[in-house]
Design a protein around this motif. Sequence first.
Motif, mmCIF file in Angstrom:
data_model
loop_
_atom_site.group_PDB
_atom_site.id
_atom_site.type_symbol
_atom_site.label_atom_id
_atom_site.label_comp_id
_atom_site.label_asym_id
_atom_site.label_seq_id
_atom_site.Cartn_x
_atom_site.Cartn_y
_atom_site.Cartn_z
ATOM 1 N N GLN A 96 -11.770 -25.533 -3.725
ATOM 2 C CA GLN A 96 -12.111 -25.773 -2.297
ATOM 3 C C GLN A 96 -13.531 -25.380 -1.612
ATOM 4 N N TYR A 98 -16.102 -23.977 -3.066
ATOM 5 C CA TYR A 98 -17.189 -24.389 -3.575
ATOM 6 C C TYR A 98 -17.637 -25.882 -3.505
ATOM 7 N N ILE A 99 -16.761 -26.621 -2.745
ATOM 8 C CA ILE A 99 -17.026 -28.027 -2.554
ATOM 9 C C ILE A 99 -17.911 -28.075 -0.967
ATOM 10 N N VAL A 103 -18.883 -33.594 1.178
ATOM 11 C CA VAL A 103 -18.025 -34.324 0.223
ATOM 12 C C VAL A 103 -16.649 -34.346 0.580
ATOM 13 N N LEU A 104 -16.218 -33.188 1.449
ATOM 14 C CA LEU A 104 -14.586 -33.269 1.837
ATOM 15 C C LEU A 104 -14.503 -34.250 2.947
#
Length: 140
Positions: A96, A98-99, A103-104
């Motif tokens: 998470q 690196y997201i 996007v989240l």
Amino acid sequence: LAPLPHPATLNVIPIVVPAILGTALLLAMAVFVFRRLQLRLRMVTSKLSDAKIAVELSDAIATFDLKRMAFLEEIQSPTVTQLCCLRILRTLQHVQRYIPPSVLVELQRTMETDGEDRNEDQEDGSPGSAEVQSPHRTVR
């Protein structure tokens, strides 16, 4: 020296009655504490059942809301299923980072929309009534 009183004249009631009452009170308190601990243990056990954890984890994974699964870290002696869920949770927490936040946010927005669509389908009175168009036939 004064002579010792005869055992028949010795009054034991002031000694025996408080001892019996004290023992009864101590026993009642022990039963009360035991019942409270038993109730708390049942609540924790039901909250931590493998099936409920799996459902909670899958929902948390779908929305990447992994903080609500933090209670898995506090389980003293986890089952095999709970250990697997904990491993999945730790891996996703690592990924998470690196997201990108955008996007989240989009993922959570999509999940909220999907949840509303599912609720509308269920309000029609027939669960699973959504139709999918296939080139050959309509699939329910």
